[in-house]
Design a protein around this motif. Structure first.
Motif, mmCIF file in Angstrom:
data_model
loop_
_atom_site.group_PDB
_atom_site.id
_atom_site.type_symbol
_atom_site.label_atom_id
_atom_site.label_comp_id
_atom_site.label_asym_id
_atom_site.label_seq_id
_atom_site.Cartn_x
_atom_site.Cartn_y
_atom_site.Cartn_z
ATOM 1 N N ALA A 1 0.823 -1.208 0.000
ATOM 2 C CA ALA A 1 0.000 0.000 0.000
ATOM 3 C C ALA A 1 0.859 1.261 0.000
ATOM 4 O O ALA A 1 0.485 2.285 -0.587
ATOM 5 C CB ALA A 1 -0.940 -0.001 1.199
ATOM 6 N N SER A 2 2.012 1.205 0.634
ATOM 7 C CA SER A 2 2.901 2.366 0.686
ATOM 8 C C SER A 2 3.527 2.673 -0.673
ATOM 9 O O SER A 2 4.164 3.715 -0.846
ATOM 10 C CB SER A 2 4.010 2.121 1.715
ATOM 11 N N ALA B 1 7.190 15.330 -12.998
ATOM 12 C CA ALA B 1 7.760 16.420 -12.202
ATOM 13 C C ALA B 1 8.892 15.932 -11.315
ATOM 14 O O ALA B 1 9.791 16.704 -10.963
ATOM 15 C CB ALA B 1 6.667 17.073 -11.360
ATOM 16 N N THR B 2 8.873 14.651 -10.954
ATOM 17 C CA THR B 2 9.940 14.092 -10.113
ATOM 18 C C THR B 2 11.135 13.626 -10.935
ATOM 19 O O THR B 2 12.186 13.316 -10.371
ATOM 20 C CB THR B 2 9.426 12.892 -9.295
ATOM 21 N N LEU B 3 10.984 13.568 -12.257
ATOM 22 C CA LEU B 3 12.000 12.940 -13.093
ATOM 23 C C LEU B 3 12.787 13.902 -13.965
ATOM 24 O O LEU B 3 13.988 13.724 -14.163
ATOM 25 C CB LEU B 3 11.335 11.914 -14.026
ATOM 26 N N ALA B 4 12.093 14.889 -14.540
ATOM 27 C CA ALA B 4 12.702 15.657 -15.625
ATOM 28 C C ALA B 4 12.616 17.150 -15.387
ATOM 29 O O ALA B 4 11.602 17.663 -14.901
ATOM 30 C CB ALA B 4 12.017 15.308 -16.951
ATOM 31 N N GLU C 1 8.466 3.825 -2.760
ATOM 32 C CA GLU C 1 8.134 4.772 -1.697
ATOM 33 C C GLU C 1 8.942 6.062 -1.844
ATOM 34 O O GLU C 1 8.431 7.162 -1.577
ATOM 35 C CB GLU C 1 8.387 4.122 -0.339
ATOM 36 N N ALA C 2 10.189 5.929 -2.280
ATOM 37 C CA ALA C 2 11.014 7.123 -2.464
ATOM 38 C C ALA C 2 10.446 8.016 -3.558
ATOM 39 O O ALA C 2 10.418 9.244 -3.427
ATOM 40 C CB ALA C 2 12.451 6.719 -2.801
ATOM 41 N N ARG C 3 9.975 7.413 -4.659
ATOM 42 C CA ARG C 3 9.370 8.200 -5.733
ATOM 43 C C ARG C 3 8.104 8.879 -5.240
ATOM 44 O O ARG C 3 7.852 10.057 -5.540
ATOM 45 C CB ARG C 3 9.045 7.290 -6.919
#
Length: 395
Positions: free
Chosen positions: A95-96, A113-116, A255-257
Protein backbone atom coordinates in the motif's frame (compact mmCIF):
# COMPACT_ATOMS: atom_id res chain seq x y z
CA UNK A 1 -0.29 45.99 -19.92
CA UNK A 2 -0.63 42.19 -20.00
CA UNK A 3 2.70 40.43 -19.72
CA UNK A 4 3.64 37.91 -22.43
CA UNK A 5 2.70 34.27 -22.00
CA UNK A 6 5.19 31.67 -20.83
CA UNK A 7 6.85 30.75 -24.18
CA UNK A 8 6.67 27.02 -23.47
CA UNK A 9 2.94 27.32 -22.80
CA UNK A 10 2.32 29.59 -25.77
CA UNK A 11 3.95 27.17 -28.21
CA UNK A 12 2.13 24.08 -26.88
CA UNK A 13 -0.63 22.96 -29.25
CA UNK A 14 -4.28 23.31 -28.29
CA UNK A 15 -6.02 20.29 -26.67
CA UNK A 16 -7.08 18.10 -29.62
CA UNK A 17 -10.45 17.03 -28.22
CA UNK A 18 -11.35 20.66 -27.54
CA UNK A 19 -10.26 21.51 -31.08
CA UNK A 20 -12.59 18.80 -32.39
CA UNK A 21 -15.42 20.27 -30.31
CA UNK A 22 -14.78 23.62 -31.98
CA UNK A 23 -14.98 21.95 -35.40
CA UNK A 24 -18.32 20.48 -34.42
CA UNK A 25 -19.66 23.78 -33.14
CA UNK A 26 -18.76 25.56 -36.38
CA UNK A 27 -19.95 22.86 -38.78
CA UNK A 28 -23.52 22.27 -39.93
CA UNK A 29 -24.29 18.56 -40.04
CA UNK A 30 -25.62 17.13 -43.29
CA UNK A 31 -29.41 17.10 -43.50
CA UNK A 32 -30.92 13.98 -42.02
CA UNK A 33 -27.72 12.75 -40.38
CA UNK A 34 -27.04 12.74 -36.65
CA UNK A 35 -23.50 13.10 -35.31
CA UNK A 36 -21.35 10.00 -34.94
CA UNK A 37 -18.71 11.14 -32.48
CA UNK A 38 -15.65 8.91 -32.39
CA UNK A 39 -13.27 11.67 -31.34
CA UNK A 40 -12.97 11.05 -27.59
CA UNK A 41 -12.24 7.89 -25.61
CA UNK A 42 -14.62 8.36 -22.73
CA UNK A 43 -17.74 6.57 -21.55
CA UNK A 44 -20.79 8.79 -21.91
CA UNK A 45 -23.11 6.75 -19.69
CA UNK A 46 -23.35 7.24 -15.92
CA UNK A 47 -21.94 4.71 -13.45
CA UNK A 48 -24.20 1.76 -12.58
CA UNK A 49 -26.98 2.53 -10.11
CA UNK A 50 -25.47 0.67 -7.10
CA UNK A 51 -22.28 2.71 -7.45
CA UNK A 52 -24.21 5.96 -7.68
CA UNK A 53 -26.14 4.94 -4.58
CA UNK A 54 -22.86 4.30 -2.75
CA UNK A 55 -21.67 7.79 -3.71
CA UNK A 56 -24.95 9.33 -2.53
CA UNK A 57 -24.81 7.41 0.73
CA UNK A 58 -21.29 8.63 1.39
CA UNK A 59 -22.22 12.21 0.53
CA UNK A 60 -25.13 12.13 2.97
CA UNK A 61 -23.72 10.15 5.86
CA UNK A 62 -19.91 10.27 5.83
CA UNK A 63 -18.71 13.69 7.07
CA UNK A 64 -15.11 12.88 6.07
CA UNK A 65 -16.24 12.69 2.44
CA UNK A 66 -16.39 16.48 2.42
CA UNK A 67 -13.06 17.20 4.13
CA UNK A 68 -9.42 17.22 3.17
CA UNK A 69 -7.89 13.77 3.15
CA UNK A 70 -4.41 12.32 2.91
CA UNK A 71 -2.31 13.79 0.11
CA UNK A 72 -1.49 10.34 -1.29
CA UNK A 73 -5.06 9.11 -0.94
CA UNK A 74 -7.30 7.00 1.27
CA UNK A 75 -5.52 4.19 3.07
CA UNK A 76 -8.31 1.74 2.27
CA UNK A 77 -8.14 2.41 -1.47
CA UNK A 78 -4.36 2.18 -1.54
CA UNK A 79 -4.56 -1.12 0.33
CA UNK A 80 -7.18 -2.49 -2.05
CA UNK A 81 -5.12 -1.59 -5.11
CA UNK A 82 -2.04 -3.18 -3.56
CA UNK A 83 -3.92 -6.39 -2.78
CA UNK A 84 -5.63 -6.69 -6.16
CA UNK A 85 -2.49 -5.78 -8.12
CA UNK A 86 -0.42 -8.31 -6.16
CA UNK A 87 -2.90 -11.01 -7.13
CA UNK A 88 -3.44 -9.91 -10.73
CA UNK A 89 0.26 -9.52 -11.53
CA UNK A 90 1.57 -12.35 -9.30
CA UNK A 91 3.95 -9.97 -7.57
CA UNK A 92 4.21 -8.00 -4.36
CA UNK A 93 2.82 -4.48 -4.20
CA UNK A 94 2.51 -2.69 -0.85
CA UNK A 95 0.00 0.00 0.00
CA UNK A 96 2.90 2.37 0.69
CA UNK A 97 3.85 1.98 -3.00
CA UNK A 98 0.46 3.30 -4.17
CA UNK A 99 -0.68 6.92 -4.49
CA UNK A 100 -4.11 8.17 -5.56
CA UNK A 101 -4.34 11.12 -7.95
CA UNK A 102 -6.99 13.25 -9.59
CA UNK A 103 -7.08 11.18 -12.73
CA UNK A 104 -4.31 9.49 -14.69
CA UNK A 105 -3.24 12.69 -16.45
CA UNK A 106 -2.34 14.16 -13.07
CA UNK A 107 -0.52 10.93 -12.25
CA UNK A 108 1.64 11.39 -15.35
CA UNK A 109 2.33 15.05 -14.59
CA UNK A 110 3.24 14.27 -10.98
CA UNK A 111 5.65 11.49 -11.93
CA UNK A 112 7.32 13.55 -14.66
CA UNK A 113 7.76 16.42 -12.20
CA UNK A 114 9.94 14.09 -10.11
CA UNK A 115 12.00 12.94 -13.09
CA UNK A 116 12.70 15.66 -15.62
CA UNK A 117 13.74 19.29 -15.69
CA UNK A 118 13.76 21.69 -18.66
CA UNK A 119 16.18 20.41 -21.29
CA UNK A 120 15.83 16.77 -20.28
CA UNK A 121 14.41 14.13 -22.63
CA UNK A 122 11.61 11.55 -22.39
CA UNK A 123 11.10 8.86 -25.01
CA UNK A 124 7.48 8.50 -26.18
CA UNK A 125 6.25 5.88 -28.63
CA UNK A 126 4.44 7.38 -31.62
CA UNK A 127 1.65 7.77 -32.32
CA UNK A 128 1.66 9.27 -28.82
CA UNK A 129 -1.02 10.24 -26.35
CA UNK A 130 -1.28 13.96 -27.00
CA UNK A 131 -1.65 15.01 -23.34
CA UNK A 132 1.69 13.37 -22.56
CA UNK A 133 3.32 15.40 -25.30
CA UNK A 134 1.55 18.59 -24.20
CA UNK A 135 2.79 18.29 -20.62
CA UNK A 136 6.38 17.75 -21.72
CA UNK A 137 6.18 20.75 -24.05
CA UNK A 138 4.79 22.97 -21.30
CA UNK A 139 7.62 21.93 -18.98
CA UNK A 140 10.38 22.48 -21.53
CA UNK A 141 11.15 18.75 -21.62
CA UNK A 142 11.95 17.28 -25.02
CA UNK A 143 9.71 14.45 -26.24
CA UNK A 144 11.82 12.04 -28.28
CA UNK A 145 9.62 10.05 -30.69
CA UNK A 146 10.09 6.29 -30.90
CA UNK A 147 8.72 4.88 -34.15
CA UNK A 148 7.12 1.49 -33.48
CA UNK A 149 7.55 -1.69 -35.42
CA UNK A 150 4.92 -3.98 -36.93
CA UNK A 151 1.48 -3.73 -35.37
CA UNK A 152 2.47 -0.47 -33.66
CA UNK A 153 4.56 -2.45 -31.15
CA UNK A 154 7.67 -0.54 -29.98
CA UNK A 155 11.08 -2.21 -29.91
CA UNK A 156 13.59 -1.82 -27.10
CA UNK A 157 16.53 -2.00 -29.50
CA UNK A 158 15.20 1.00 -31.40
CA UNK A 159 14.66 2.88 -28.13
CA UNK A 160 18.25 2.17 -27.05
CA UNK A 161 19.52 4.12 -30.05
CA UNK A 162 17.59 7.21 -28.89
CA UNK A 163 19.00 7.37 -25.36
CA UNK A 164 21.30 10.28 -24.56
CA UNK A 165 22.78 11.65 -21.35
CA UNK A 166 19.62 13.80 -21.01
CA UNK A 167 17.16 10.88 -21.23
CA UNK A 168 15.25 10.29 -18.00
CA UNK A 169 12.50 7.81 -18.85
CA UNK A 170 10.71 5.77 -21.49
CA UNK A 171 6.90 5.91 -21.54
CA UNK A 172 4.77 3.00 -22.74
CA UNK A 173 0.96 2.99 -22.98
CA UNK A 174 -0.66 -0.45 -23.21
CA UNK A 175 -3.33 -1.03 -24.39
CA UNK A 176 -2.25 1.94 -26.43
CA UNK A 177 -3.90 5.29 -26.88
CA UNK A 178 -4.23 6.13 -29.75
CA UNK A 179 -3.08 3.00 -31.56
CA UNK A 180 -4.91 0.30 -29.62
CA UNK A 181 -1.89 -2.05 -29.62
CA UNK A 182 -1.50 -4.45 -26.70
CA UNK A 183 2.19 -4.86 -25.94
CA UNK A 184 3.44 -8.43 -25.45
CA UNK A 185 4.93 -9.38 -22.09
CA UNK A 186 8.27 -9.93 -23.82
CA UNK A 187 8.24 -6.35 -25.10
CA UNK A 188 7.53 -4.97 -21.65
CA UNK A 189 10.32 -7.05 -20.13
CA UNK A 190 12.79 -5.91 -22.79
CA UNK A 191 12.02 -2.26 -22.00
CA UNK A 192 12.34 -2.96 -18.28
CA UNK A 193 15.76 -4.48 -18.81
CA UNK A 194 16.87 -1.60 -21.04
CA UNK A 195 15.75 1.03 -18.54
CA UNK A 196 17.41 -0.75 -15.65
CA UNK A 197 20.66 -1.11 -17.55
CA UNK A 198 20.69 2.57 -18.54
CA UNK A 199 19.47 4.02 -15.23
CA UNK A 200 16.11 5.20 -16.58
CA UNK A 201 12.55 5.01 -15.29
CA UNK A 202 10.06 2.88 -17.20
CA UNK A 203 6.63 4.54 -17.04
CA UNK A 204 3.82 2.19 -18.02
CA UNK A 205 0.40 3.80 -18.46
CA UNK A 206 -2.25 1.08 -18.08
CA UNK A 207 -5.33 3.29 -18.14
CA UNK A 208 -7.08 0.71 -20.35
CA UNK A 209 -5.89 -2.48 -18.62
CA UNK A 210 -9.47 -3.50 -17.79
CA UNK A 211 -10.26 -3.77 -21.52
CA UNK A 212 -7.27 -5.81 -22.67
CA UNK A 213 -8.37 -8.67 -24.91
CA UNK A 214 -5.94 -11.08 -23.26
CA UNK A 215 -7.11 -13.06 -20.26
CA UNK A 216 -5.00 -13.23 -17.12
CA UNK A 217 -1.68 -11.53 -16.44
CA UNK A 218 -0.56 -9.47 -19.44
CA UNK A 219 3.01 -8.77 -18.25
CA UNK A 220 5.44 -9.97 -15.60
CA UNK A 221 6.87 -6.63 -14.48
CA UNK A 222 5.60 -6.88 -10.90
CA UNK A 223 6.97 -10.43 -10.55
CA UNK A 224 10.44 -8.89 -10.49
CA UNK A 225 11.24 -8.57 -6.75
CA UNK A 226 13.08 -5.32 -7.49
CA UNK A 227 10.38 -3.85 -9.77
CA UNK A 228 10.22 -0.57 -7.86
CA UNK A 229 13.79 0.41 -8.78
CA UNK A 230 12.72 0.98 -12.39
CA UNK A 231 8.95 0.69 -12.87
CA UNK A 232 6.30 3.37 -12.44
CA UNK A 233 2.77 2.26 -13.31
CA UNK A 234 -0.12 4.65 -13.96
CA UNK A 235 -3.81 3.73 -13.79
CA UNK A 236 -7.24 5.35 -14.12
CA UNK A 237 -10.62 4.49 -12.60
CA UNK A 238 -12.40 6.69 -15.15
CA UNK A 239 -12.96 4.04 -17.80
CA UNK A 240 -13.64 0.87 -15.80
CA UNK A 241 -16.26 2.41 -13.49
CA UNK A 242 -17.41 5.38 -15.65
CA UNK A 243 -16.03 7.80 -13.06
CA UNK A 244 -14.68 10.32 -15.57
CA UNK A 245 -16.16 13.31 -13.74
CA UNK A 246 -14.79 12.22 -10.36
CA UNK A 247 -11.13 12.22 -11.50
CA UNK A 248 -9.52 9.24 -9.77
CA UNK A 249 -6.22 7.76 -10.88
CA UNK A 250 -3.28 5.97 -9.30
CA UNK A 251 0.50 5.72 -9.31
CA UNK A 252 2.30 2.53 -8.31
CA UNK A 253 5.98 3.21 -7.66
CA UNK A 254 8.71 3.10 -5.06
CA UNK A 255 8.13 4.77 -1.70
CA UNK A 256 11.01 7.12 -2.46
CA UNK A 257 9.37 8.20 -5.73
CA UNK A 258 6.03 8.74 -4.00
CA UNK A 259 7.66 10.92 -1.36
CA UNK A 260 8.58 13.28 -4.20
CA UNK A 261 5.19 12.87 -5.87
CA UNK A 262 3.59 13.96 -2.60
CA UNK A 263 5.23 17.38 -2.92
CA UNK A 264 3.64 17.88 -6.32
CA UNK A 265 0.20 16.65 -5.32
CA UNK A 266 0.09 18.70 -2.13
CA UNK A 267 0.95 21.84 -4.08
CA UNK A 268 -1.44 21.26 -6.96
CA UNK A 269 -4.52 19.69 -5.35
CA UNK A 270 -3.79 19.02 -1.65
CA UNK A 271 -5.64 15.71 -1.91
CA UNK A 272 -7.76 13.71 -4.37
CA UNK A 273 -11.53 14.07 -4.07
CA UNK A 274 -13.04 11.95 -1.32
CA UNK A 275 -16.25 10.92 -3.10
CA UNK A 276 -14.35 9.73 -6.14
CA UNK A 277 -12.06 7.62 -3.98
CA UNK A 278 -15.02 6.16 -2.10
CA UNK A 279 -16.61 5.29 -5.43
CA UNK A 280 -13.42 3.69 -6.76
CA UNK A 281 -13.03 1.58 -3.62
CA UNK A 282 -16.66 0.45 -3.74
CA UNK A 283 -16.28 -0.42 -7.40
CA UNK A 284 -13.15 -2.47 -6.80
CA UNK A 285 -14.87 -4.45 -4.07
CA UNK A 286 -18.24 -4.97 -5.74
CA UNK A 287 -18.18 -4.54 -9.52
CA UNK A 288 -15.76 -7.17 -10.81
CA UNK A 289 -18.45 -9.05 -12.74
CA UNK A 290 -19.94 -5.82 -14.08
CA UNK A 291 -16.53 -4.60 -15.32
CA UNK A 292 -16.06 -7.92 -17.13
CA UNK A 293 -19.35 -7.29 -18.90
CA UNK A 294 -18.09 -3.85 -19.94
CA UNK A 295 -14.91 -5.48 -21.23
CA UNK A 296 -16.86 -7.95 -23.35
CA UNK A 297 -18.91 -5.11 -24.84
CA UNK A 298 -15.75 -3.22 -25.79
CA UNK A 299 -14.28 -6.38 -27.33
CA UNK A 300 -17.45 -6.77 -29.41
CA UNK A 301 -17.08 -3.18 -30.61
CA UNK A 302 -13.46 -3.86 -31.44
CA UNK A 303 -14.50 -6.78 -33.64
CA UNK A 304 -17.13 -4.60 -35.29
CA UNK A 305 -14.70 -1.81 -36.12
CA UNK A 306 -12.10 -4.28 -37.39
CA UNK A 307 -14.67 -5.79 -39.74
CA UNK A 308 -15.95 -2.39 -40.81
CA UNK A 309 -12.52 -0.98 -41.69
CA UNK A 310 -11.55 -4.19 -43.49
CA UNK A 311 -14.46 -3.68 -45.91
CA UNK A 312 -13.70 0.00 -46.63
CA UNK A 313 -11.89 0.50 -49.97
CA UNK A 314 -8.62 2.34 -49.48
CA UNK A 315 -8.65 2.14 -45.67
CA UNK A 316 -6.10 0.10 -43.71
CA UNK A 317 -6.33 -0.78 -40.03
CA UNK A 318 -2.99 -0.17 -38.31
CA UNK A 319 -4.06 -1.15 -34.79
CA UNK A 320 -7.14 -1.81 -32.67
CA UNK A 321 -7.68 -2.43 -28.97
CA UNK A 322 -9.25 -1.04 -25.82
CA UNK A 323 -11.27 2.01 -26.93
CA UNK A 324 -9.36 2.70 -30.15
CA UNK A 325 -8.83 1.87 -33.79
CA UNK A 326 -6.06 3.61 -35.71
CA UNK A 327 -6.23 3.54 -39.49
CA UNK A 328 -4.82 4.86 -42.73
CA UNK A 329 -7.31 6.56 -45.03
CA UNK A 330 -7.10 7.19 -48.79
CA UNK A 331 -7.97 10.89 -48.96
CA UNK A 332 -5.81 13.79 -50.14
CA UNK A 333 -5.18 16.89 -48.06
CA UNK A 334 -3.93 17.67 -44.59
CA UNK A 335 -5.18 15.62 -41.65
CA UNK A 336 -7.30 18.42 -40.14
CA UNK A 337 -8.74 19.30 -43.57
CA UNK A 338 -9.81 15.70 -44.16
CA UNK A 339 -11.26 15.32 -40.65
CA UNK A 340 -13.32 18.50 -41.05
CA UNK A 341 -14.48 17.42 -44.51
CA UNK A 342 -15.63 14.04 -43.18
CA UNK A 343 -17.60 15.84 -40.48
CA UNK A 344 -19.20 18.26 -42.94
CA UNK A 345 -20.06 15.64 -45.57
CA UNK A 346 -21.08 12.64 -43.45
CA UNK A 347 -21.41 13.83 -39.84
CA UNK A 348 -18.57 11.66 -38.48
CA UNK A 349 -16.18 13.34 -36.04
CA UNK A 350 -12.76 11.73 -35.60
CA UNK A 351 -9.23 12.92 -34.89
CA UNK A 352 -6.46 13.05 -37.52
CA UNK A 353 -3.09 11.40 -37.04
CA UNK A 354 -1.41 14.80 -37.01
CA UNK A 355 -2.68 15.20 -33.44
CA UNK A 356 -0.66 12.16 -32.34
CA UNK A 357 2.58 12.56 -34.28
CA UNK A 358 5.52 14.97 -34.41
CA UNK A 359 5.04 17.91 -36.74
CA UNK A 360 6.05 16.99 -40.27
CA UNK A 361 5.86 13.22 -39.71
CA UNK A 362 5.53 11.24 -42.90
CA UNK A 363 2.14 9.60 -43.16
CA UNK A 364 0.49 11.44 -40.27
CA UNK A 365 -1.88 13.32 -42.61
CA UNK A 366 -3.16 10.01 -43.93
CA UNK A 367 -4.12 8.56 -40.54
CA UNK A 368 -7.18 8.74 -38.28
CA UNK A 369 -7.96 7.65 -34.72
CA UNK A 370 -11.42 6.17 -34.17
CA UNK A 371 -12.46 6.09 -30.48
CA UNK A 372 -15.46 3.78 -30.09
CA UNK A 373 -16.17 3.97 -26.36
CA UNK A 374 -19.48 5.71 -27.03
CA UNK A 375 -20.37 4.03 -30.32
CA UNK A 376 -21.82 0.51 -30.34
CA UNK A 377 -21.49 -2.10 -33.09
CA UNK A 378 -24.50 -0.81 -35.02
CA UNK A 379 -23.14 2.72 -34.81
CA UNK A 380 -19.74 1.57 -36.06
CA UNK A 381 -21.34 -0.15 -39.04
CA UNK A 382 -23.25 3.05 -39.78
CA UNK A 383 -20.01 5.00 -39.48
CA UNK A 384 -18.35 2.71 -42.04
CA UNK A 385 -21.30 3.06 -44.41
CA UNK A 386 -20.98 6.84 -44.24
CA UNK A 387 -17.22 6.73 -44.78
CA UNK A 388 -17.83 4.55 -47.84
CA UNK A 389 -20.06 7.30 -49.29
CA UNK A 390 -17.43 10.04 -49.00
CA UNK A 391 -16.71 11.93 -52.20
CA UNK A 392 -13.44 13.50 -51.06
CA UNK A 393 -10.51 13.57 -53.50
CA UNK A 394 -8.17 10.61 -53.07
CA UNK A 395 -4.41 10.51 -53.02
Amino acid sequence: MIRPLNPAMATTFAPPVMEAHRWRASTALPAGLSLINVSQAAPTEVPPLPLREAIAEAALHQPAAHLYGAVLGMDELREEIAAQWSQAYAGRVRASQVAITQGCNQAFCAVLATLAAPGDEIILTVPWYFNHKMWLDMQGVKAVPLTPGAGLIPEAEAAARLITDRTKAIVLVSPNNPGGAEYPAETMAAFRDLCRARGLALIVDETYRDFDSRDGRVHDLFMDPDWSDVLVQLYSFSKAYRLTGHRVGAIVASEARLAEVEKFLDTVAICPGQLGQIAALWGMRNLGRWVEGERQEILARRRAVEAAIADLPGWELMGAGAFFAYARHPFAGSGPEVAKAILAEQGVLMLPGTMFMPEGSAGAHGQMRIAFANCDADGLREMAARLDRLTLPRR
